[in-house]
Structure formats: C-alpha cells, structure tokens
Motif scaffolding. Structure first.
Motif, short mmCIF file in Angstrom:
data_model
loop_
_atom_site.label_atom_id
_atom_site.label_comp_id
_atom_site.label_asym_id
_atom_site.label_seq_id
_atom_site.Cartn_x
_atom_site.Cartn_y
_atom_site.Cartn_z
N HIS A 62 24.11 16.70 4.48
CA HIS A 62 23.26 17.41 5.41
C HIS A 62 23.95 17.44 6.77
CE1 HIS A 62 19.75 18.55 7.71
NE2 HIS A 62 19.89 17.47 8.44
N VAL A 63 24.23 18.64 7.26
CA VAL A 63 24.83 18.78 8.59
C VAL A 63 23.69 18.77 9.59
CG1 VAL A 63 26.21 20.25 10.09
CG2 VAL A 63 26.76 20.10 7.67
N LEU A 64 23.82 17.93 10.59
CA LEU A 64 22.76 17.78 11.58
C LEU A 64 22.62 19.03 12.44
CD1 LEU A 64 23.62 14.21 12.91
CD2 LEU A 64 22.07 14.84 11.09
N ASP A 65 21.39 19.36 12.79
CA ASP A 65 21.19 20.45 13.74
C ASP A 65 21.23 19.88 15.16
OD1 ASP A 65 18.66 19.42 14.39
OD2 ASP A 65 17.60 20.83 13.12
N ARG A 66 21.23 20.74 16.14
CA ARG A 66 21.39 20.30 17.53
C ARG A 66 20.28 19.36 17.98
NH1 ARG A 66 25.71 23.59 20.41
NH2 ARG A 66 26.49 24.63 18.59
N ARG A 67 19.06 19.61 17.56
CA ARG A 67 17.97 18.70 17.98
C ARG A 67 18.23 17.28 17.50
NH1 ARG A 67 14.08 23.01 15.92
NH2 ARG A 67 14.88 21.98 14.11
N GLU A 68 18.70 17.13 16.26
CA GLU A 68 19.01 15.79 15.74
C GLU A 68 20.18 15.18 16.52
OE1 GLU A 68 18.32 15.50 11.11
OE2 GLU A 68 19.28 17.40 11.63
N ILE A 69 21.20 15.99 16.80
CA ILE A 69 22.35 15.50 17.55
C ILE A 69 21.93 15.08 18.96
CG2 ILE A 69 24.55 16.18 18.60
CD1 ILE A 69 25.00 17.93 16.06
N TRP A 70 21.08 15.87 19.60
CA TRP A 70 20.61 15.52 20.94
C TRP A 70 19.77 14.25 20.91
CZ3 TRP A 70 18.82 21.21 21.93
CH2 TRP A 70 19.94 22.00 22.18
N LEU A 98 23.34 7.39 10.54
CA LEU A 98 23.41 8.60 9.72
C LEU A 98 23.47 8.34 8.23
CD1 LEU A 98 25.88 10.81 11.75
CD2 LEU A 98 23.41 10.96 11.64
N GLY A 99 24.27 7.39 7.81
CA GLY A 99 24.49 7.20 6.37
C GLY A 99 25.48 8.21 5.86
N PRO A 100 25.94 8.05 4.62
CA PRO A 100 27.01 8.90 4.09
C PRO A 100 26.60 10.34 3.80
CG PRO A 100 26.23 7.42 2.40
CD PRO A 100 25.54 7.02 3.67
N SER A 101 25.31 10.63 3.66
CA SER A 101 24.91 11.98 3.27
C SER A 101 24.63 12.90 4.46
CB SER A 101 23.68 11.93 2.37
OG SER A 101 22.58 11.42 3.10
N ARG A 102 24.72 12.38 5.68
CA ARG A 102 24.47 13.20 6.86
C ARG A 102 25.75 13.32 7.67
NH1 ARG A 102 19.71 10.63 9.77
NH2 ARG A 102 19.47 12.62 10.80
N PHE A 103 26.06 14.51 8.13
CA PHE A 103 27.33 14.80 8.77
C PHE A 103 27.12 15.25 10.20
CE2 PHE A 103 30.91 17.82 9.51
CZ PHE A 103 31.91 16.87 9.51
N PHE A 104 27.78 14.57 11.14
CA PHE A 104 27.67 14.85 12.56
C PHE A 104 28.80 15.80 12.94
CE2 PHE A 104 27.60 12.54 16.95
CZ PHE A 104 27.07 13.66 17.53
N SER A 105 28.53 17.11 12.93
CA SER A 105 29.57 18.10 13.16
C SER A 105 30.03 18.08 14.61
CB SER A 105 29.07 19.49 12.80
OG SER A 105 28.02 19.87 13.66
#
Length: 190
Positions: A62-70, A98-105
């Motif tokens: 799962h690639v994080l969206d901006r709200r999650e990144i913020w 994050l864990g392995p299934s979430r990706f911080f682009s």
C-alpha cells in the motif's frame, strides 16, 4: 548507492527490502529492527532475465497518500520537536510504524512546512522559514512601494513556491531549489 548482489539475480528493476543495521567501518554492530524499501536496478548479471520464471507474491504493498505521510511526519516532529529525526531520515524513522506492506513514497514529507520540522526540528526549520518568509515580505514591500515588474515577478515566484510547498517538498530537486534560492537571494538584496 552501489551494492554487490548475488550473481544469480538477473538484470532489471526490482523492489528491494533493506534491513536497517548499525555498523561502524563495515563492521556489523546491531540490527535497528527497521526496514526500508527502495527501487533497485541490476545493471550486470551472469543470468539472462529471459531464463528466470517470474513469481508473483501474494503481498500487495500500500503506497501511502499525502494525508498519511503528513500525519506520520507531524508525529515524528512531535516526538522530536527540537532537533527532528535527522536530515533525510524521515523514511527510516517511520519504518517501524509502517510495516512491510506499506510504502512511504519519496521518503520525504511532501510539505515545505512538515519536512524541515520533522527532519531538523525547530532549530533547523526556523532559519529556513525566516529566510523564505522574510524574502516574501521584503519582495512584497518593494512591490507595493515601487510597482516594479521585477519585484512582482519575485513575489509571484515565492508565493507560488510557498503555496506549492503546502502540498509538496519543492526543495528536494535541484532544478526547483536553484530558482527558489535565486528568487530568495534577489528579495534579500533589495
């Protein structure tokens, strides 16, 4: 970064999962129990990619969206408000959560406000904010006094940068950072 990989890995582009470790002079000290993911490219290999049968993994990232990144960036700032997590360390700092299934682009906060606060804290962000906002104020004053088209262009450029910076980190690319630095320098020399 260039790393050596096993000769059985074919040429191509791959997602690489890294285990973050603490080392000194090439000597392993300890695991930091963190992982990071990046894109890796293998340029030379003894294996022809056509010889490898592709395998699908059941894991979907799962690639994080901006709200999650913020949200993550703000959390890192609140955890270390004075000094931050360190320059370019935001991706590593949030890896535990994050864990392995979430990706911080992008590995940055996608915000001109949150990136310096999360990575360098108030002590590092305050000078940057002072320089950028001060340049905007100085250019705006000059524009109001003189109605000079050049000062209006500087105000417009800095305003666009700051508005864009609410949603992204424009200083990550040299091609964007240089014009911003030039506009800022012009505003401060008036």
């Amino acid at each position: 970064m260039t790393v050596a990989v096993d000769a059985s890995i074919p040429t191509g582009t791959f997602d690489v999962h890294w285990d973050i470790v603490n080392h000194r002079g090439g000597r392993y000290l300890r695991s930091l129990d963190r992982t990071a993911t990046s894109r890796g490219v293998v340029f030379e290999s003894v294996i022809d990619p056509a010889e490898i049968e592709p395998t699908l993994t059941s894991e979907r990232r799962h690639v994080l969206d901006r709200r999650e990144i913020w949200r993550l960036s703000a959390g890192e700032f609140l955890d270390a408000p004075l000094l931050g997590v360190g320059p370019s360390e935001l991706g590593v700092a949030v890896a535990d959560e994050l864990g392995p299934s979430r990706f911080f682009s992008g590995r940055h906060a996608h915000s001109l406000l949150l990136e310096p606060l999360a990575t360098t804290g108030i002590l590092g962000a305050a000078p940057l904010f002072f320089v950028l906002l001060g340049a905007g104020v100085l250019a705006a004053r000059r524009t109001l006094r003189s109605r000079d088209p050049a000062s209006l262009a500087v105000v417009a450029g800095l305003t666009i940068t700051m508005v864009h910076g609410l949603f992204d980190w424009p200083l990550v690319y040299t091609s964007a950072a240089i014009p911003i630095a030039v506009l800022t320098g012009i505003a401060w020399t008036w």
